[in-house]
Design a protein around this motif. Sequence first.
Motif, PDB file in Angstrom:
ATOM      1  N   VAL A  77       0.841  -1.203   0.000  1.00 56.05           N
ATOM      2  CA  VAL A  77       0.000   0.000   0.000  1.00 56.05           C
ATOM      3  C   VAL A  77       0.877   1.254   0.000  1.00 56.05           C
ATOM      4  O   VAL A  77       0.581   2.241  -0.686  1.00 56.05           O
ATOM      5  N   ARG A  78       1.957   1.226   0.764  1.00 52.03           N
ATOM      6  CA  ARG A  78       2.852   2.387   0.798  1.00 52.03           C
ATOM      7  C   ARG A  78       3.456   2.659  -0.576  1.00 52.03           C
ATOM      8  O   ARG A  78       3.587   3.819  -1.005  1.00 52.03           O
TER       9      ARG A  78
ATOM     10  N   TRP B  94       0.826   4.255  -2.722  1.00 47.49           N
ATOM     11  CA  TRP B  94       0.710   5.665  -2.320  1.00 47.49           C
ATOM     12  C   TRP B  94       1.826   6.499  -2.942  1.00 47.49           C
ATOM     13  O   TRP B  94       1.585   7.595  -3.475  1.00 47.49           O
ATOM     14  N   SER B  95       3.040   5.997  -2.886  1.00 47.56           N
ATOM     15  CA  SER B  95       4.199   6.744  -3.351  1.00 47.56           C
ATOM     16  C   SER B  95       4.214   6.921  -4.862  1.00 47.56           C
ATOM     17  O   SER B  95       4.638   7.966  -5.371  1.00 47.56           O
TER      18      SER B  95
ATOM     19  N   HIS C  61      -0.157   8.041  -6.038  1.00 50.18           N
ATOM     20  CA  HIS C  61      -0.710   9.226  -5.372  1.00 50.18           C
ATOM     21  C   HIS C  61      -2.221   9.120  -5.164  1.00 50.18           C
ATOM     22  O   HIS C  61      -2.970  10.073  -5.412  1.00 50.18           O
TER      23      HIS C  61
ATOM     24  N   THR D 188      -5.826   8.665  -3.067  1.00 47.42           N
ATOM     25  CA  THR D 188      -6.390   9.229  -1.851  1.00 47.42           C
ATOM     26  C   THR D 188      -6.323   8.204  -0.722  1.00 47.42           C
ATOM     27  O   THR D 188      -6.122   7.004  -0.963  1.00 47.42           O
ATOM     28  N   GLY D 189      -6.530   8.662   0.503  1.00 45.82           N
ATOM     29  CA  GLY D 189      -6.591   7.734   1.620  1.00 45.82           C
ATOM     30  C   GLY D 189      -7.695   6.707   1.436  1.00 45.82           C
ATOM     31  O   GLY D 189      -7.520   5.517   1.744  1.00 45.82           O
TER      32      GLY D 189
ATOM     33  N   LEU E 208      -6.561   4.102  -1.046  1.00 43.85           N
ATOM     34  CA  LEU E 208      -5.535   3.227  -0.487  1.00 43.85           C
ATOM     35  C   LEU E 208      -6.167   2.088   0.310  1.00 43.85           C
ATOM     36  O   LEU E 208      -5.744   0.926   0.202  1.00 43.85           O
TER      37      LEU E 208
ATOM     38  N   THR F  92      -4.774  12.979  -1.499  1.00 42.48           N
ATOM     39  CA  THR F  92      -3.582  12.135  -1.399  1.00 42.48           C
ATOM     40  C   THR F  92      -2.841  12.506  -0.114  1.00 42.48           C
ATOM     41  O   THR F  92      -2.463  13.661   0.063  1.00 42.48           O
TER      42      THR F  92
ATOM     43  N   LEU G 177      -0.339   4.461   8.605  1.00 42.56           N
ATOM     44  CA  LEU G 177      -1.070   3.438   7.850  1.00 42.56           C
ATOM     45  C   LEU G 177      -1.160   2.184   8.707  1.00 42.56           C
ATOM     46  O   LEU G 177      -0.134   1.652   9.132  1.00 42.56           O
TER      47      LEU G 177
ATOM     48  N   LEU H  43       3.593   6.754   7.076  1.00 37.16           N
ATOM     49  CA  LEU H  43       3.761   6.871   5.633  1.00 37.16           C
ATOM     50  C   LEU H  43       4.944   7.792   5.356  1.00 37.16           C
ATOM     51  O   LEU H  43       4.930   8.969   5.740  1.00 37.16           O
TER      52      LEU H  43
END
Length: 228
Positions: free
Chosen positions: A137-138, A141-142, A145, A147-148, A151, A194, A202, A221
């Motif tokens: 998940v990280r 995210w990276s 980009h 949104t929460g 994710l 994001t 997280l 995060l």
Amino acid sequence: MSSFTTHAAECVGPTFSVDGMLLARQKTRQAITNIANRITPGMLEEDAVAMAKQVQVDAGMALSWHPTRVRFGRNTIKPMKIKSEPGVILQNNDIFFIDIAPRVNTWEGDGGASFVVGENADYLRCTKDAESLFHDVRKIWSTQHLTGQALYEYAELTAKKMGWELNFDLPGHRISDFPHATKYSGSLADLEITPSAMRWILEIHLRDPQQRFGAFYEDMLLDDKDYT
């Protein structure tokens, strides 16, 4: 991703410090390791919690904004806001997790990890998958980009593919200079932007679909350059 933002959900206080937050994280992760090394079969869960608190205090950290938790065996499926069943003893083939949130000066730490004693293949896989999903998940995210909200939608779908249930009672949250709740108290899973680096925790709590055991992993995060 930028470590600076003006979005209301990501505001910080006057003592916020990148170096301070990284120090709090480093000391939190080290404390988790130190606590885990002192847990052995035959230990009562309540005694492990008391020990975990003392490890943090001895390291010069304050017990600040949520309870220190160590959960053994069947207590690993419980949501964090539900108290453990009392009197649970760690067995020779068992699973446990640690969840701590110390404060280092004015900076909040928060971290969790799961561990296995013995060779139970299901426990080992659940523990490995919780940490693996966190990093998956990280990475999303990276690179994408998201949104929460997106994710956690991804996390839920991926957990199911792995054969686990994702516990949405642990939806991620802010972290900051203490106390973050005066700045923002909403969850990462509800965030419609994001998330920025060094603002969010997280949380991944996987549970066996038959509700026999679970595994937990959480961390801040961070961009790859800070993730050491």
